[in-house]
Each structure stands twice: as C-alpha cells, then as structure tokens.
Scaffold this motif. Sequence first.
Motif, mmCIF file in Angstrom:
data_model
loop_
_atom_site.group_PDB
_atom_site.id
_atom_site.type_symbol
_atom_site.label_atom_id
_atom_site.label_comp_id
_atom_site.label_asym_id
_atom_site.label_seq_id
_atom_site.Cartn_x
_atom_site.Cartn_y
_atom_site.Cartn_z
ATOM 1 N N PHE A 81 102.200 55.598 10.256
ATOM 2 C CA PHE A 81 103.280 54.640 9.627
ATOM 3 C C PHE A 81 104.685 55.577 9.719
ATOM 4 O O PHE A 81 105.460 54.710 9.313
ATOM 5 C CB PHE A 81 102.804 55.052 7.929
ATOM 6 N N GLU A 82 104.549 56.534 10.257
ATOM 7 C CA GLU A 82 105.961 57.212 10.612
ATOM 8 C C GLU A 82 106.641 56.613 11.487
ATOM 9 O O GLU A 82 107.745 56.784 11.860
ATOM 10 C CB GLU A 82 105.436 58.545 11.019
ATOM 11 N N LYS A 86 112.028 52.820 8.066
ATOM 12 C CA LYS A 86 111.867 53.740 7.049
ATOM 13 C C LYS A 86 112.715 53.196 5.972
ATOM 14 O O LYS A 86 112.793 53.272 4.546
ATOM 15 C CB LYS A 86 112.271 54.987 7.191
ATOM 16 N N PHE A 103 101.403 59.874 7.954
ATOM 17 C CA PHE A 103 102.743 59.573 7.082
ATOM 18 C C PHE A 103 103.841 60.604 7.522
ATOM 19 O O PHE A 103 104.812 60.784 6.593
ATOM 20 C CB PHE A 103 102.545 59.245 5.995
ATOM 21 N N LEU A 106 107.845 60.941 6.123
ATOM 22 C CA LEU A 106 108.383 59.918 5.516
ATOM 23 C C LEU A 106 108.505 60.076 4.111
ATOM 24 O O LEU A 106 108.150 61.032 3.385
ATOM 25 C CB LEU A 106 107.028 58.755 5.286
ATOM 26 N N LEU A 108 107.765 58.777 0.758
ATOM 27 C CA LEU A 108 107.018 58.061 -0.249
ATOM 28 C C LEU A 108 107.091 58.457 -1.671
ATOM 29 O O LEU A 108 106.055 58.237 -2.313
ATOM 30 C CB LEU A 108 105.373 58.324 0.381
ATOM 31 N N PHE A 123 100.306 64.120 6.388
ATOM 32 C CA PHE A 123 101.334 64.167 5.498
ATOM 33 C C PHE A 123 102.514 65.045 5.747
ATOM 34 O O PHE A 123 103.282 65.744 4.917
ATOM 35 C CB PHE A 123 101.195 64.379 3.918
ATOM 36 N N ALA A 126 106.413 65.236 4.827
ATOM 37 C CA ALA A 126 106.686 63.923 3.870
ATOM 38 C C ALA A 126 107.049 64.480 2.670
ATOM 39 O O ALA A 126 106.803 65.426 2.026
ATOM 40 C CB ALA A 126 105.604 63.290 3.857
#
Length: 190
Positions: A81-82, A86, A103, A106, A108, A123, A126
């Motif tokens: 997802f990174e 964004k 992720f 990111l 979130l 993560f 993140a």
Amino acid sequence: MKQDTYIFDRSFKKVDFSKQEIGQEYENCTFSNCSFTNTDLSEAKFIECTFIECDLSMAQVSNTLFRDVTFNHSKLVGVSFEDCNKMLLSIHFEHTQLNLSSFNGLNLKNTHFNNSSLEEVDFTGADLSGVLFQECNLERAIFSRTNLQETDFRTSYNYSIDPETNKLKGAKFSLPAVTGLLDNYDIEIE
C-alpha cells in the motif's frame, strides 16, 4: 495498457479482472466475488467503492488512488500500500486478510481494521494515530517508528510493540494482550 474510462455507479459480480483491462477510474462501484490477483492496478482510481469477498492478493498498486474505499471479507495478501497514491487515502477493512502487506510510512489516521488478519504486516514509520484495531490478529506485525497515539488495541491480540521505538501516548490496551509491550525485555510474566 489501461482503458481510458470513467465507470460510475456500477456493480461487478464474479469478474476476473486479472484477465482483462482495468478502467482508469471507478466511482461508487461495488465489486463482489471479483479477482484482482496479481493484477496491475497502477494509476487506477477507486472513489467511494466497496470490495466484497474479492481477492486482490499481490495486486500492484503503484500510484493507485483509494478514497473512501471499503474492503469487506476480502483477501489482500502481499499488497504494498505504500506505493499507492497518498493523496486523500481513506480505506476501511472488515473481515479482511492483509497478511504480508505493507503500509510503510503511510498516514492512516482514524482508519478502522475490524476482525482482520494482519500477520506480518509492516507499519514501519506509519501514522496510525486514532486507528481502531478491533479483534485483529497482529502476529509478527512490524511497528517501528510508528505513531500509535490514541490507537485502540483493546480487542486485538498477538501484537509485539516496543514502547521505546514507537509513540504510544493515549494508546488503549487490555489484559492479557498488553504483555506484548514487554516482548523486547526478555522477561517472564506469570
């Protein structure tokens, strides 16, 4: 090569997108029992879309836009997802398998992960402030330099978080899973 298309307010059922061209932009669409396994979704836009019982495992999401997107009873194993767009990233996960996804870095904030499997998810770096992990399996998930302020882990389990390398102010935990904050100290808890 992607189609230059805008698709609005449509439902797709049992479509194998891994064997056909993907449109450029989907808005207010529902995908049910669809396969996107190993599909290149790069540059595609999904706005206010819902994926139900879909398989997006190993999908490429380079610069893919996910705005107000819900994944329900879906499988997204190994998705980076990174790499997605964004800007205005807003995703929600219900009963979804996200194992081995990333992720990394990111934002979130306030995302909900409900009844999902997040084994070995990365993560690192993140911002998960205000995130709700409701009844999630976080076994071997990586939290490093992660903002976990006001994050709710109370009903989740199998996490291991180093308080020295993550921001935890206001995070919520419950017994007995909270012992995952002590894993790095190599101590015995009875």
